[in-house]
Scaffold this active site. Structure first.
Site, mmCIF file in Angstrom:
data_model
loop_
_atom_site.group_PDB
_atom_site.id
_atom_site.type_symbol
_atom_site.label_atom_id
_atom_site.label_comp_id
_atom_site.label_asym_id
_atom_site.label_seq_id
_atom_site.Cartn_x
_atom_site.Cartn_y
_atom_site.Cartn_z
ATOM 1 N N GLU A 182 101.811 56.738 37.226
ATOM 2 C CA GLU A 182 101.305 55.379 37.504
ATOM 3 C C GLU A 182 100.562 55.416 38.939
ATOM 4 O O GLU A 182 101.006 55.884 39.884
ATOM 5 C CB GLU A 182 102.302 54.268 37.581
ATOM 6 C CG GLU A 182 101.764 52.891 37.790
ATOM 7 C CD GLU A 182 102.713 51.724 37.921
ATOM 8 O OE1 GLU A 182 102.605 50.694 38.733
ATOM 9 O OE2 GLU A 182 103.371 51.759 36.793
ATOM 10 N N GLU A 212 99.373 52.641 33.286
ATOM 11 C CA GLU A 212 100.262 54.068 33.134
ATOM 12 C C GLU A 212 99.493 54.959 32.221
ATOM 13 O O GLU A 212 98.966 54.451 31.376
ATOM 14 C CB GLU A 212 101.728 53.720 32.812
ATOM 15 C CG GLU A 212 102.368 52.519 33.676
ATOM 16 C CD GLU A 212 103.617 52.160 33.133
ATOM 17 O OE1 GLU A 212 104.415 51.684 33.884
ATOM 18 O OE2 GLU A 212 103.904 51.918 31.849
ATOM 19 N N GLU A 263 106.340 58.001 36.839
ATOM 20 C CA GLU A 263 106.908 56.962 36.170
ATOM 21 C C GLU A 263 108.228 57.310 35.422
ATOM 22 O O GLU A 263 108.745 58.493 35.679
ATOM 23 C CB GLU A 263 105.956 56.228 35.168
ATOM 24 C CG GLU A 263 105.477 54.914 35.319
ATOM 25 C CD GLU A 263 106.547 53.812 35.694
ATOM 26 O OE1 GLU A 263 107.519 53.996 35.090
ATOM 27 O OE2 GLU A 263 106.089 52.885 36.218
ATOM 28 N N GLU A 302 98.151 47.406 36.346
ATOM 29 C CA GLU A 302 98.802 48.634 36.717
ATOM 30 C C GLU A 302 99.200 49.493 35.412
ATOM 31 O O GLU A 302 99.656 49.467 34.594
ATOM 32 C CB GLU A 302 100.545 48.069 36.862
ATOM 33 C CG GLU A 302 100.715 47.237 38.073
ATOM 34 C CD GLU A 302 102.104 46.820 38.118
ATOM 35 O OE1 GLU A 302 102.311 46.294 39.364
ATOM 36 O OE2 GLU A 302 102.937 46.646 37.335
ATOM 37 N N ARG A 339 112.968 41.498 33.605
ATOM 38 C CA ARG A 339 111.713 42.052 32.957
ATOM 39 C C ARG A 339 111.846 42.224 31.462
ATOM 40 O O ARG A 339 111.206 43.052 31.098
ATOM 41 C CB ARG A 339 111.736 43.689 33.647
ATOM 42 C CG ARG A 339 111.564 43.389 35.037
ATOM 43 C CD ARG A 339 111.758 44.871 35.640
ATOM 44 N NE ARG A 339 111.313 44.720 37.378
ATOM 45 C CZ ARG A 339 110.388 44.873 37.929
ATOM 46 N NH1 ARG A 339 109.196 45.329 37.246
ATOM 47 N NH2 ARG A 339 110.220 44.862 39.126
ATOM 48 N N GLU A 362 103.105 38.268 36.389
ATOM 49 C CA GLU A 362 102.802 39.327 35.951
ATOM 50 C C GLU A 362 102.945 39.326 34.249
ATOM 51 O O GLU A 362 104.136 38.946 33.733
ATOM 52 C CB GLU A 362 103.827 40.501 36.357
ATOM 53 C CG GLU A 362 103.731 41.864 35.702
ATOM 54 C CD GLU A 362 104.932 42.752 36.140
ATOM 55 O OE1 GLU A 362 104.575 43.941 36.233
ATOM 56 O OE2 GLU A 362 106.013 42.163 36.259
ATOM 57 N N ARG A 375 103.492 41.368 31.029
ATOM 58 C CA ARG A 375 104.063 42.460 31.026
ATOM 59 C C ARG A 375 103.780 43.297 29.667
ATOM 60 O O ARG A 375 104.017 44.663 29.318
ATOM 61 C CB ARG A 375 105.515 42.450 31.120
ATOM 62 C CG ARG A 375 105.908 42.198 32.603
ATOM 63 C CD ARG A 375 107.383 42.080 32.631
ATOM 64 N NE ARG A 375 108.090 43.153 32.534
ATOM 65 C CZ ARG A 375 108.326 44.354 33.047
ATOM 66 N NH1 ARG A 375 107.573 44.412 34.264
ATOM 67 N NH2 ARG A 375 108.667 45.448 32.507
ATOM 68 N N ASP A 417 69.733 52.309 20.839
ATOM 69 C CA ASP A 417 70.100 51.693 19.508
ATOM 70 C C ASP A 417 71.481 51.442 19.218
ATOM 71 O O ASP A 417 72.330 52.325 19.400
ATOM 72 C CB ASP A 417 69.819 53.018 18.451
ATOM 73 C CG ASP A 417 70.100 52.723 16.940
ATOM 74 O OD1 ASP A 417 70.597 51.641 16.432
ATOM 75 O OD2 ASP A 417 69.730 53.772 16.239
ATOM 76 N N HIS A 431 100.607 46.284 32.926
ATOM 77 C CA HIS A 431 101.066 45.068 33.384
ATOM 78 C C HIS A 431 99.726 44.429 34.174
ATOM 79 O O HIS A 431 99.017 45.068 35.115
ATOM 80 C CB HIS A 431 102.178 45.040 34.364
ATOM 81 C CG HIS A 431 103.166 45.668 33.627
ATOM 82 N ND1 HIS A 431 104.474 46.258 34.470
ATOM 83 C CD2 HIS A 431 103.843 45.868 32.400
ATOM 84 C CE1 HIS A 431 105.316 46.887 33.694
ATOM 85 N NE2 HIS A 431 105.039 46.695 32.265
#
Length: 436
Positions: free
Chosen positions: A194, A132, A187, A130, A314, A331, A333, A52, A243
């Site tokens: 991570e 975390e 981290e 990645e 970054r 990547e 981010r 359901d 990421h």
């Protein structure tokens, strides 16, 4: 390992499996399941398991509630003893309607549709996530309290890092699931961790993210901790991201690598990046899906706020690592681990493919620290969920990627979440304004 119905039944018999767990994911990214006795394996394999769906977020109305759970045989796994003492086997399932057609609101189906479009253009897409997470202590009743499990920082070692044994048990369990593990570490933030696993195709990666999150929570509980994927659980600390490293392949190898291109990057890669940047505001409603997500996307905490790309910078939404050849990738981010991985990957891929179709250009890579740029020369990501949803509503490419059913219900759900949040009076407000 490739499973057939017969090899599955044989393994169930040999390992003394007592229960079958049929897992699926709702619109908001939560894993759901129905459990059946192992004696029902024939019914499950003949795709006769019905449930359901009327009370599942983003699924069907009460008058259209019957749905079928169709197991993906490749996801069959007898659960490791570290997860459960019971003898349980799981399948990840697709959702089908009674007429035998896929349910258009099934997140897994939405991602499969994106994969098909990529394949029709001659591409396969690999993704390396990645995710975390934070570890918090539990009180005497087993509920989490706002006390982190350690005071460690980036790459700290034991005894400062008090999560190392938890991470090792998580890695061992994931290996039992068939994951190819790469690295694990503490981290930046206190109590933050991570664990990285190897990239795979989009569907396998999304399945793995869901399995990963479940294992992390189970193993943390075994150690008397609570694991949370909440993006920003502690003010003043770095938040948790997810990421996503994306790479595109054809039959000839990497579609992102061009030994003769500038920086050895192909025009296809740049078009793909440009498509994601062009749709970034709407994408954020999916990759950063909750009110709390946007408290991570602020300057100064290593999370991106600018819609730009770079090579090593970054502060940008997209970063291109130095690896070339078949390892050429970029990547993204901004995503965080509260995102529904099926929907998040679907909109990223569809936006990128749109960039290739229209030969969009991403502009030059940014070399500046964009956290320090105060003018309007670089566009920024939405600052809250309301802005992100407003952008999603206007983005026809993303609406099409999600489908009419899911986009409509998702937007309604998130608008209500914003309303609920807006009605709250926080402790900060009380302290700031009570005596004004």
């Amino acid at each position: 390992m490739t499973y057939t119905k017969e090899t599955i039944k044989q393994e169930i018999k040999e390992q003394g499996v007592e229960f079958l767990r049929l897992e699926f994911t709702d619109m908001l990214g939560d894993t759901k399941n129905v459990e059946l006795p192992a004696a029902e394996i024939d019914s499950v394999l003949e795709e006769e398991a019905m449930f359901d769906s009327s009370s599942i977020t983003g699924f069907s109305d009460i008058q259209e509630s019957d749905m079928y759970l169709v197991p993906d045989l490749d996801t069959f796994k007898v659960l490791p003893i570290s997860v459960t003492d019971d003898h349980i086997a799981r399948f990840i399932c697709d959702i089908y309607k009674p007429d035998g057609t896929p349910f258009e609101g099934d997140p897994r189906y939405i991602l499969k549709r994106a994969m098909k479009e990529a394949e029709e253009m001659g591409y396969t897409v690999n993704v390396g996530p990645e995710p975390e997470f934070f570890l918090f202590k539990l009180n005497d009743e087993g509920y989490p309290v706002r006390k982190m499990n350690d005071r460690g920082g980036y790459f700290d070692a034991s005894p400062i890092d008090k999560g190392d044994k938890v991470r090792r048990d998580i890695v061992r369990t994931l290996k039992d699931y068939g994951f190819e593990m790469e690295a694990s570490h503490h981290e930046v933030a206190q109590g933050q961790h991570e664990i990285n696993f190897r990239f795979d195709n989009m569907l396998k990666t999304a399945d793995n993210i869901q399995t990963f999150k479940g294992v992390v929570k189970d193993i943390a509980t075994n150690h008397d901790y609570h694991a949370t994927f909440m993006p920003k659980p502690i003010a003043g600390e770095n938040g948790s991201g997810m990421h996503c490293h994306l790479s595109l392949f054809t039959d000839n190898g990497s579609a992102f690598y061009d030994e003769n291109g500038k920086d050895e990057l192909s025009s296809t890669m740049k078009h793909f990046i440009a498509g994601i940047l062009h749709h970034a505001s709407g994408i954020t409603a999916i990759t950063n899906p909750c009110v709390n997500s946007f408290k991570r996307l602020v300057p100064g905490y290593e999370a991106p706020v600018s819609v730009a790309w770079s090579h090593s910078n970054r502060s940008c939404m997209i970063r291109v690592p130095t690896t070339r050849g078949n390892g050429t990738r970029f990547e993204v981010r901004n995503p965080d681990p509260t995102a529904n991985p099926y929907l998040a990957l679907a909109v990223l891929i569809q936006a990128g493919l749109e960039g290739i179709r229209n030969k969009l250009a991403p502009g030059e890579p940014e070399g500046r620290n964009l956290y320090e740029v105060t003018d309007d020369s670089v566009p920024t990501l939405p600052t809250n969920l309301k802005e992100a949803i407003k952008a999603l509503k206007k983005d026809e490419v993303l609406i099409k990627a999600l489908g009419n059913h899911t986009s409509k219900v998702y937007i309604e759900e998130k608008e209500q979440e914003w309303t609920n949040y807006s009605l709250q009076v926080t402790q900060w407000e009380v302290e700031e304004y009570m005596n004004k």
